[in-house]
Design an enzyme around this catalytic site. Structure first.
Site, PDB file in Angstrom:
ATOM      1  N   LYS A   1      -2.142  11.479   5.300  1.00  0.00           N
ATOM      2  CA  LYS A   1      -1.854  10.522   6.381  1.00  0.00           C
ATOM      3  C   LYS A   1      -1.048   9.339   5.837  1.00  0.00           C
ATOM      4  O   LYS A   1      -0.058   8.915   6.434  1.00  0.00           O
ATOM      5  CB  LYS A   1      -3.195  10.037   6.967  1.00  0.00           C
TER       6      LYS A   1
ATOM      7  N   LYS B   1       0.845  -1.201   0.000  1.00  0.00           N
ATOM      8  CA  LYS B   1       0.000   0.000   0.000  1.00  0.00           C
ATOM      9  C   LYS B   1       0.882   1.254   0.000  1.00  0.00           C
ATOM     10  O   LYS B   1       0.597   2.229  -0.711  1.00  0.00           O
ATOM     11  CB  LYS B   1      -0.922  -0.004   1.225  1.00  0.00           C
TER      12      LYS B   1
END
Lengths: 293, 293
Positions: free
Chosen positions: A240, A172
């Site tokens: 984030k 990811k």
């Protein structure tokens, strides 16, 4: 045997994913920090629990989908955390996007209590969660992955086991390393074209026919041309995720200069008050910096 | 009416493109700085000229395919340059990758002599030139573009008129802005994966299923995994193209921070003596910098 499923974290991504599990006929126990987040699931037949430990006691496979590394840590190991209700043979599946390093530490702690863990961050956004078409990037033991796979298939479509525990989070992170730079690069190219008096729509068309072709040029490039920055993937979440990339890189001593540069745009976009826009809205900042609007 | 065609610059790209024009039945007059470069064309039936002016006198449409901005300038306006043989109704088509700003100046000078100009840089490499499958990014007047289009179609497949004169070079620059950063980003992601103990082949597979998908991830990513850096597109040419991007950006006062960063890798690769490798070989430098090999 029908596995008893738990789901912790019922936000934008978690709620529709949990609904899909419920609809597929799996008995479901849920918990969320805000009680009102549980309401739609309870109405649909799920059982509410008082805390994460209670979910762990009731279930065999427990999904977590919260915001950030400290949130997962709290759910797992805080007061009334999962660890206080879980035991041998149970599986924790973390769908949050968090630190791969923390993930490996959690898995080791859980293993000490006989609990298996997979990390399984997703891409595909709210739309993908609702449609059951999320992409799963999974890390963990093959046998555990195979046990959970039918549940992934309820929630998603492109399901890849990327390696051992943490490999899903690493993948990811790689995804965000590539996408952040792809967005910034397309924005740079469009600004370069406009300042040269060339229509960026023609540039996009020409480039889609060659080696510069990408899904970002196609989708995010289109948003930029139309100045349509409804998300998509919100800048504050992208921000984030990039923090996780850069923190992990710093912890391991890896230089990712391009990702660090692209992160500055996303940070600035959030700082400008546009964190709820799609992260391709960094193009606005690039236009401003080039005296374009 | 069969147009009489000229071709100046018979290197890696020019020679096969000129051969395709000849094979399509167009009478062809050629010139190259090194006489031996003309030999294969003459053997195939083209006529050799003594200088660029002579080619211009003999022909209606004159292609140029040389290395860099000063080379095109010399061919057009040097001693015995094209300007000394060209006249009203003739067309100069520059297939070189050069400065869009210089291109606009040349077109204005040529127009003073009644000569039309198109800029038509290509992508697709030597392979594309041989196969007649080059992508053309064209700038110039629509009528002139339509007049030359049948010849572009002999040499290429994806032919886009991007705007007025210079727009082809601008689009080519945009292409390199995007590709340079895409290559660097994929390399960063693979290094990040390896240092985290994750197989970059799995990362590539997972990412190809989502928004990080690109032709660079597919093709250049594969080269990186296999450490196979046979070109492809040579780093020293990529380096030259990036110099044009950065010089143009500086002249116009445009910031392209991502492209500037990616250029440093390509520069360093050429400086390391690997200018003849595919530019995806920057991955080697990224691996070295991450203490991987």
């Amino acid at each position: 045997m029908t596995e008893r499923i738990g789901y912790i974290g019922l936000g934008i991504m978690g709620r529709p994913a949990a609904v899909n599990l419920l609809r597929a006929g799996h008995p479901l126990w849920v918990w969320a920090r805000r009680a009102e987040s549980m309401r739609p699931l309870i109405d649909a037949g799920a059982s509410a629990c008082s805390d994460p430990a209670a979910v762990a006691r009731q279930t065999d496979i427990l999904f977590i989908n919260v915001s950030d590394t400290p949130d997962v840590e709290q759910v797992l190991f805080g007061d009334n955390g999962v660890i206080h209700g879980a035991g041998a043979g149970k599986v924790v599946v973390d769908m949050s996007t968090v630190s791969p390093i923390a993930t490996r530490e959690w898995a080791a702690r859980l293993e000490g209590a006989g609990v298996e863990m997979l990390d399984a961050p997703v891409s595909g956004g709210e739309q993908g969660a609702v449609a059951g078409s999320l992409s799963f990037m999974v890390g963990g033991k093959t046998a555990v992955f195979e046990r959970v796979r039918p549940l992934f298939e309820v929630m998603g479509k492109n399901i890849v086991r990327c390696g051992e525990i943490g490999a899903g989070q690493v993948t990811k992170a790689c995804n965000q390393i590539v996408i952040s730079q792809a967005i910034a690069a397309v924005g740079e190219a469009f600004v370069f074209a406009r300042r040269n008096g060339v229509d960026p729509a023609r540039v996009r068309e020409a480039l889609l026919g060659g080696f510069a072709a990408s899904r970002v040029l196609e989708a995010h490039g289109k948003r930029m041309l139309e100045h349509d920055f409804a998300p998509g993937f919100k800048a504050r979440l992208h921000c984030k995720d990039m923090r996780i990339v850069l923190e992990t890189a710093a912890q391991l001593g890896i230089g990712v200069p391009g990702a660090a540069l692209a992160t500055q745009y996303v940070n600035a976009l959030v700082g400008a008050g546009d964190g709820e826009l799609d992260s391709s809205a960094i193009y606005r900042l690039q236009e401003l910096a080039a005296a374009l609007s």
